[in-house]
Design a protein around this motif. Structure first.
Motif, PDB file in Angstrom:
ATOM      1  N   THR A 114      51.496  41.943  34.616  1.00 34.73           N
ATOM      2  CA  THR A 114      50.312  42.486  35.268  1.00 34.73           C
ATOM      3  C   THR A 114      49.325  43.081  34.279  1.00 34.73           C
ATOM      4  O   THR A 114      48.148  43.218  34.569  1.00 34.73           O
TER       5      THR A 114
ATOM      6  N   ASN B 145      47.987  41.972  31.577  1.00 30.84           N
ATOM      7  CA  ASN B 145      46.924  41.103  31.091  1.00 30.84           C
ATOM      8  C   ASN B 145      45.854  40.841  32.137  1.00 30.84           C
ATOM      9  O   ASN B 145      44.732  40.491  31.816  1.00 30.84           O
ATOM     10  N   THR B 146      46.195  40.982  33.409  1.00 30.89           N
ATOM     11  CA  THR B 146      45.257  40.637  34.465  1.00 30.89           C
ATOM     12  C   THR B 146      44.745  41.833  35.237  1.00 30.89           C
ATOM     13  O   THR B 146      43.770  41.719  35.963  1.00 30.89           O
ATOM     14  N   CYS B 147      45.397  42.985  35.136  1.00 31.75           N
ATOM     15  CA  CYS B 147      45.008  44.168  35.915  1.00 31.75           C
ATOM     16  C   CYS B 147      44.865  45.377  35.002  1.00 31.75           C
ATOM     17  O   CYS B 147      45.829  45.793  34.350  1.00 31.75           O
ATOM     18  N   ASN B 148      43.663  45.929  34.942  1.00 32.83           N
ATOM     19  CA  ASN B 148      43.425  47.148  34.180  1.00 32.83           C
ATOM     20  C   ASN B 148      43.779  48.342  35.055  1.00 32.83           C
ATOM     21  O   ASN B 148      43.146  48.579  36.076  1.00 32.83           O
TER      22      ASN B 148
ATOM     23  N   SER C  70      40.437  46.394  38.025  1.00 31.51           N
ATOM     24  CA  SER C  70      39.826  45.097  37.713  1.00 31.51           C
ATOM     25  C   SER C  70      40.160  44.093  38.809  1.00 31.51           C
ATOM     26  O   SER C  70      40.977  44.359  39.697  1.00 31.51           O
ATOM     27  N   SER C  71      39.548  42.917  38.727  1.00 30.55           N
ATOM     28  CA  SER C  71      39.697  41.907  39.779  1.00 30.55           C
ATOM     29  C   SER C  71      41.123  41.398  39.902  1.00 30.55           C
ATOM     30  O   SER C  71      41.517  40.884  40.945  1.00 30.55           O
ATOM     31  N   GLY C  72      41.944  41.538  38.858  1.00 29.31           N
ATOM     32  CA  GLY C  72      43.310  41.050  38.919  1.00 29.31           C
ATOM     33  C   GLY C  72      44.282  42.009  39.575  1.00 29.31           C
ATOM     34  O   GLY C  72      45.477  41.709  39.694  1.00 29.31           O
ATOM     35  N   CYS C  73      43.812  43.167  40.016  1.00 34.60           N
ATOM     36  CA  CYS C  73      44.690  44.167  40.639  1.00 34.60           C
ATOM     37  C   CYS C  73      44.773  43.920  42.148  1.00 34.60           C
ATOM     38  O   CYS C  73      43.747  43.671  42.792  1.00 34.60           O
TER      39      CYS C  73
END
Length: 645
Positions: free
Chosen positions: A24, A26-29, A44-47
């Motif tokens: 997670t 790499n994709t969610c800050n 971020s958009s990956g969360c």
């Protein structure tokens, strides 16, 4: 060798955790300044659930700052604003979160008053200092409180809110409920959001799953939480659940046992030794509990629950100052949670308190022998490790003194004060007249009158109470009590009777009228003692000089002015030096009840359609019992109050 093994195990765990988070990371800050959120929250958009991070490191949802985030809800700050469009509610509803039904949403500009709020109107009114949002309108008649009335609903209905006919979102009150459905705490200017992830239960091993039905689109969702003994977020795509570290000391060396494959033999031995120690410790603990229970039963003749001292420590977060409710002459009271969700008040007796053991036994014996709705309930005690601790029912609105002194609110209106006085008098009258032999409290004061979430009063602190002698009118004893409340005749001749409580209650009545302290060295020398000041002004017919400024607006109401004078006259009689001329508490209680009920007789004459039920849940702020509430002259909007500081 042992040290090397520990180091290898430690780094193995660090590496394993890094791998688990890599999916997670790499994709969610998940970082906002110094704050780091747990899965599934991030920025971020990956969360899975995306929140906002502002430039000053503030986490927010829409325009509303996030106060706290737990495994099942998000608490959001919702400051009171007069003309906030009702469409702003959309920010609180998403595919992953929505306000729970344990909220009261305060709305303005309503076509008709909204009356579906279960939060008592008294509780709302005493927490809000409403500024004039529109100079052409009354500042208390344009706010309504909306909540879900259907108990089976977990979340609020956005369509219902928008269809209420109201134009503005003013603020909100979040409610925490007990297991039996009664409110324990009210968090002002806040709204509690429940959250979930969409889909079926994708929880990790050693985690439980809570199934949720989204109020937004009706889809199935879920939340995960780890079992006892495990830590983590509980999600398969997050950190999951890992067993907590178990440590024990043996032979002067600390060894860490972690339940993973290939545990070293030394660590296994450590766990075995730890289990044996736990068994021995538990066996000794049970013996001590049995011995304490027997000792207490012999001293009081009563069997009550005895809590382990460690549970008391956990409940109070090791007697944290943040959970301290107040400090008295004999102990400090803390708020705490026992049995997971039960709020209680925990009184820790001071080690140096004189005769503290005798007072604890006395309080347990007396308070357990009486039952009245306006007497505080004792739930149990703890008498381990040299500590003497009493556990009471939790009273979230603190003491009457705190409200009269503006320490917990902006003050109480006159009808609420009169109701508190009446209920308190009924409780004392019960002790004097319904118990055989009677009980004399001996420490009646405003700080011993506690208030529940609906401002119902309960008399507390029976440490100085004593059983009266039915065959005589007094008991010879050394004077004890609180300066400013003590019967002067009792101080002179040491003769205790029920009229000592009557005098103390007279001081409380004067406090209720004036908002002044019983003793205040900041006042002129001849006015330090409130009883002396009040009897002088009342006797000279100059009551208006000492009435609480907060109540001045109520003086324009004929009933309020008349009832204040009647209560002042009653207080004057309670404070006379000659105890034989003082009324009994039964007479005091009956007179206060008559004064209180006279309000409804007047209301019925003025408007035959007005209901006389002061505790009705409907909550536009037009309750006749609340109309006298006056605000301080400033236009500050609100005093933010947490029940548990």
């Amino acid at each position: 060798m042992i040290k090397t093994t520990q180091t290898i195990l430690f780094f193995a765990i660090v590496v394993a955790n890094s791998i688990l988070f890599a999916g997670t990371a790499n994709t969610c800050n998940q970082t906002c300044g110094a704050k780091h959120l747990q899965y599934p929250f991030g920025f971020s958009s990956g969360c899975p659930i995306r929140l906002n991070c502002t430039g000053n490191d503030t986490v927010s949802i829409g325009e509303f700052p996030v106060q706290s985030l737990t495994s099942d809800h998000v608490m959001v700050h919702l400051p009171a604003v007069c003309d906030r469009p009702i469409e702003t509610l959309n920010d609180l509803f998403s595919r992953n979160f929505a306000p729970t039904s344990q909220n009261g949403i305060l709305l303005r500009d309503c076509e008709t008053p909204v009356t579906s709020c279960p939060i008592p109107s008294t509780a709302v009114q005493t927490r809000f200092e409403l500024k004039t949002c529109d100079s052409n309108r009354n500042k208390s008649d344009n706010v309504s409180c909306y909540s879900e009335t259907r108990v089976e609903r977990e979340f609020m209905d956005l369509r219902g809110l928008k269809g209420s006919g109201c134009g503005s979102l003013f603020s909100a009150i979040a409610v925490e409920m007990t297991g039996n459905g009664s409110a324990v705490t009210l968090d002002v200017q806040a709204v509690k959001l429940g959250w979930w992830l969409e889909g079926g239960c994708a929880c990790s091993e050693k985690a439980n799953c809570t199934v949720v039905t989204s109020p937004v689109n009706g889809r199935r969702g879920f939340r995960c939480w780890c079992l006892d003994g495990f830590v983590g977020d509980g999600f398969r795509d997050g950190f999951g659940c890992r067993r907590e570290f178990v440590s024990a000391t043996w032979g002067g060396t600390t060894r860490v046992g972690i339940l993973v494959g290939g545990v070293a033999a030394g660590a296994s031995l450590t766990i075995s030794v730890g289990l044996i120690c736990c068994f021995i410790r538990r066996r000794s603990k049970l013996k001590n509990q049995k011995r304490n229970r027997q000792r207490l039963c012999e001293a009081t003749g009563i069997s009550i629950p005895i809590y382990p001292y460690k549970e008391i420590e956990r409940a109070t977060n090791f007697f944290s100052d943040k959970q301290r409710l107040g400090t008295g002459a004999y102990g400090t009271v803390y708020a705490g949670k026992l049995n997971s969700d039960e709020w209680v008040a925990i009184k820790r007796i001071n080690h140096g308190a004189t005769d503290s053991s005798e007072q604890v036994v006395n309080e347990i014996r007396l308070i357990s022998s009486v039952s009245h709705p306006n007497l505080v309930c004792l739930l149990g005690c703890s008498i381990e490790k040299g500590e003497q601790i009493l556990v009471y029912e939790f009273m979230p609105n603190g003491t009457l003194s705190q409200h009269l002194q503006r320490e917990r609110s902006e003050g109480l209106n006159w009808p609420v004060r009169l109701t508190i006085a009446t209920e308190t008098a009924q409780a004392i009258a019960y002790l004097h007249s319904s118990i055989n032999p009677p009980i004399y409290h001996r420490d009646i004061k405003s700080s011993n009158i506690l208030l529940d979430y609906n401002f119902k009063s309960k008399v507390a602190d029976f440490g100085l109470s004593t059983v009266g002698m039915t065959e005589s009118s007094h008991i010879s004893t050394a004077p004890q009590g609180t300066p400013g409340y003590l019967d002067p005749q009792y101080l002179q001749n040491f003769h205790l009777s029920d009229k000592c409580d009557v005098y103390s209650f007279g001081v409380v009545l004067v406090e209720i009228i004036t908002g002044l302290k019983a003793v205040d060295y900041g006042r002129p020398q001849n006015e330090v003692n409130l009883a002396a000041l009040a009897t002088d002004r009342i006797g000279k017919g100059r009551l208006e000089e000492i009435i609480d400024p907060l109540l001045e607006a109520a003086l324009n109401d004929e009933w309020a002015l008349s009832s204040m004078h009647k209560v002042a006259e009653l207080a004057f009689r309670c404070l006379t030096y000659d105890r034989d001329t003082r009324p009994s508490m039964m007479e005091v209680a009956a007179e206060l009840e008559q004064i209180r009920l006279s309000r409804w007789a007047i209301s019925s004459e003025e408007n035959t359609t007005t209901s006389s039920d002061a505790s009705r849940c409907g909550s536009s702020f037009t309750d006749p019992w609340l109309s006298e509430q006056s605000s301080p002259s400033s236009n500050s909007l609100l005093h933010h109050v947490h029940v548990v500081q």
